[in-house]
Design a protein around this motif. Structure first.
Motif, mmCIF file in Angstrom:
data_model
loop_
_atom_site.group_PDB
_atom_site.id
_atom_site.type_symbol
_atom_site.label_atom_id
_atom_site.label_comp_id
_atom_site.label_asym_id
_atom_site.label_seq_id
_atom_site.Cartn_x
_atom_site.Cartn_y
_atom_site.Cartn_z
ATOM 1 N N ARG A 36 5.142 11.520 -4.280
ATOM 2 C CA ARG A 36 5.509 12.453 -3.210
ATOM 3 C C ARG A 36 6.940 12.214 -2.739
ATOM 4 N N ALA A 37 7.365 10.955 -2.733
ATOM 5 C CA ALA A 37 8.736 10.588 -2.384
ATOM 6 C C ALA A 37 9.019 9.218 -2.973
ATOM 7 N N SER A 38 10.222 9.053 -3.494
ATOM 8 C CA SER A 38 10.623 7.772 -4.062
ATOM 9 C C SER A 38 11.892 7.319 -3.358
ATOM 10 N N ASN A 39 11.838 6.145 -2.785
ATOM 11 C CA ASN A 39 12.972 5.633 -2.021
ATOM 12 C C ASN A 39 13.903 4.841 -2.924
ATOM 13 N N GLY A 63 12.980 2.906 -9.925
ATOM 14 C CA GLY A 63 12.272 3.406 -8.747
ATOM 15 C C GLY A 63 11.188 2.428 -8.351
ATOM 16 N N VAL A 64 11.492 1.539 -7.394
ATOM 17 C CA VAL A 64 10.591 0.426 -7.093
ATOM 18 C C VAL A 64 9.754 0.631 -5.839
ATOM 19 N N GLU A 65 9.848 1.826 -5.227
ATOM 20 C CA GLU A 65 9.165 2.017 -3.942
ATOM 21 C C GLU A 65 8.855 3.494 -3.740
ATOM 22 N N ILE A 66 7.568 3.825 -3.557
ATOM 23 C CA ILE A 66 7.197 5.232 -3.437
ATOM 24 C C ILE A 66 6.164 5.466 -2.342
ATOM 25 N N CYS A 67 6.088 6.728 -1.936
ATOM 26 C CA CYS A 67 4.898 7.255 -1.275
ATOM 27 C C CYS A 67 4.258 8.177 -2.295
ATOM 28 N N GLY A 68 2.990 7.957 -2.570
ATOM 29 C CA GLY A 68 2.327 8.745 -3.603
ATOM 30 C C GLY A 68 0.953 9.203 -3.169
ATOM 31 N N GLU A 69 0.295 9.892 -4.083
ATOM 32 C CA GLU A 69 -1.045 10.429 -3.819
ATOM 33 C C GLU A 69 -1.971 10.019 -4.949
ATOM 34 N N THR A 70 -3.118 9.446 -4.581
ATOM 35 C CA THR A 70 -4.095 9.036 -5.579
ATOM 36 C C THR A 70 -4.832 10.255 -6.127
ATOM 37 N N GLU A 71 -5.562 10.058 -7.189
ATOM 38 C CA GLU A 71 -6.305 11.170 -7.797
ATOM 39 C C GLU A 71 -7.401 11.693 -6.877
ATOM 40 N N ASP A 72 -7.843 10.865 -5.920
ATOM 41 C CA ASP A 72 -8.851 11.349 -4.968
ATOM 42 C C ASP A 72 -8.220 11.811 -3.648
ATOM 43 N N TYR A 84 7.126 1.840 -15.614
ATOM 44 C CA TYR A 84 6.854 3.192 -15.111
ATOM 45 C C TYR A 84 7.261 3.273 -13.634
ATOM 46 N N GLY A 85 8.559 3.385 -13.384
ATOM 47 C CA GLY A 85 9.069 3.398 -12.026
ATOM 48 C C GLY A 85 8.831 4.707 -11.303
ATOM 49 N N GLY A 86 9.332 4.775 -10.073
ATOM 50 C CA GLY A 86 9.012 5.874 -9.184
ATOM 51 C C GLY A 86 9.851 7.126 -9.329
ATOM 52 N N PHE A 87 10.938 7.097 -10.103
ATOM 53 C CA PHE A 87 11.740 8.303 -10.283
ATOM 54 C C PHE A 87 11.127 9.145 -11.397
ATOM 55 N N ALA A 88 9.932 9.606 -11.114
ATOM 56 C CA ALA A 88 9.133 10.366 -12.070
ATOM 57 C C ALA A 88 8.135 11.208 -11.285
#
Length: 325
Positions: A36-39, A63-72, A84-88
């Motif tokens: 959702r966002a990668s710092n 990309g070592v730090e993110i806000c993300g969403e799980t599959e649930d 597999y860093g966060g800039f993706a």
């Protein structure tokens, strides 16, 4: 999916390439996260240069730090599992290290809460034992790491002196709540700190810069003061004079936050709970200076590497050049 890939080491703007790659597959004990966002952190630049303590195999996604969403559907913050860093658009993380995103913060703010604020909390409280009424000196006070330390210091009841480089960053440091702001480009840092403290010096010094900043710290640390070494953004690693530490009776403390993930992971969760409480009552709020479209990630990482940004810069998948998501 799209991801920024590094195939050879060098400057971020030169070696980061936006490519179509397969979605990563979680291994045992891992989870897939939609980003959702990668710092952006300074270590992302070091990863690109091949100068970080962790060197993932090429090619990799920084990309070592993110806000993300799980599959649930849970909103979380995490450190992606390199390469597999966060800039993706999607990344993976160790399930045990995924933390709930604070409800009081938006995605970019939540992404920026993790490394910088955990580092600040461990540095100021676990290592230095900062107490209310003490004086805290923060180098690079308008940056991502420094701004977190400023807010945490104020929340702890300390008097905070912020050292910055330039008038614009001085304004940011004042807005963050620094009681005294020193522009190292226009003022004598040592003289200004001594004047602000009546000659006593700072009880705790938070140094993510190294080099000349450390040399200044050693000259203005108070009796029984503590210098917390957080990083070397200047590129210069100082060699402390231990006889000086003995004569002035101060401590030099190293802080490698990542070690707590393996040595005492329960403290990571304890820290996150404290940070979530502080965010809920408005005592801390990550300074996100820019929301960058996904396609602008490489240039943004380069700006962070060059030290020209304030606070945190967040990369937002789906954000257009015009600013709409």
């Amino acid at each position: 999916m799209q991801a920024w890939q590094v195939h050879q080491n060098g400057e971020p703007s030169e070696v980061m390439r936006l490519e179509d790659v397969p979605r990563p597959v979680p291994g045992d004990g891992q989870v897939l996260l939609k980003v959702r966002a990668s710092n952006i952190n300074f270590p992302d630049a070091l990863l690109c240069r091949g100068q970080y303590q962790v060197r993932p195999p090429l090619p990799f996604t920084p990309g070592v730090e993110i806000c993300g969403e799980t599959e649930d559907g849970r909103r979380v913050i995490a450190n992606p599992a390199l390469p597999y860093g966060g800039f993706a658009e999607y990344t993976i993380a160790d399930a045990a290290a995924v933390l709930p995103a604070p409800e009081a913060l938006d995605d970019a703010e939540a992404a920026a809460l993790h490394i910088g604020y955990q580092t600040g909390w461990f540095g100021l409280h676990r290592r230095a034992g900062l107490e209310a009424g003490e004086t805290l000196l923060v180098h690079a006070a308008a940056g991502g790491v420094g701004s977190a330390a400023v807010q945490l210091g104020k929340a702890a009841g300390a008097t905070v002196i912020g050292v910055v480089g330039g008038a614009e960053k001085a304004d940011v440091a004042r807005e963050l709540g620094c009681d005294v702001v020193i522009d190292r480009r226009a003022e004598d840092v040592i003289g200004a700190v001594k004047e602000a403290t009546g000659g006593r010096g700072a009880d705790v010094i938070y140094d993510p810069v190294g080099g000349e900043a450390y040399a200044q710290s050693a000259k203005v640390v108070a009796f029984e003061g503590r210098i917390v070494i957080v990083g070397f953004a200047s590129g210069a690693i100082p060699s402390p004079a231990l006889n000086h530490a003995l004569v002035k009776n101060y401590s030099i403390m190293g802080l490698h936050w990542g070690l707590y993930n393996t040595k005492n992971p329960k403290l990571i969760l304890h820290c996150h709970e404290r940070l979530t409480e502080l965010a809920a009552r408005g005592a801390i709020k990550p300074l996100v200076s820019e929301h960058v479209p996904f396609g602008g990630a490489a240039a943004a990482v380069q700006r962070v590497a060059d030290g020209v940004t304030t606070g945190r810069v967040a990369v937002i998948p789906g954000l257009t050049e015009g600013g709409a998501a």
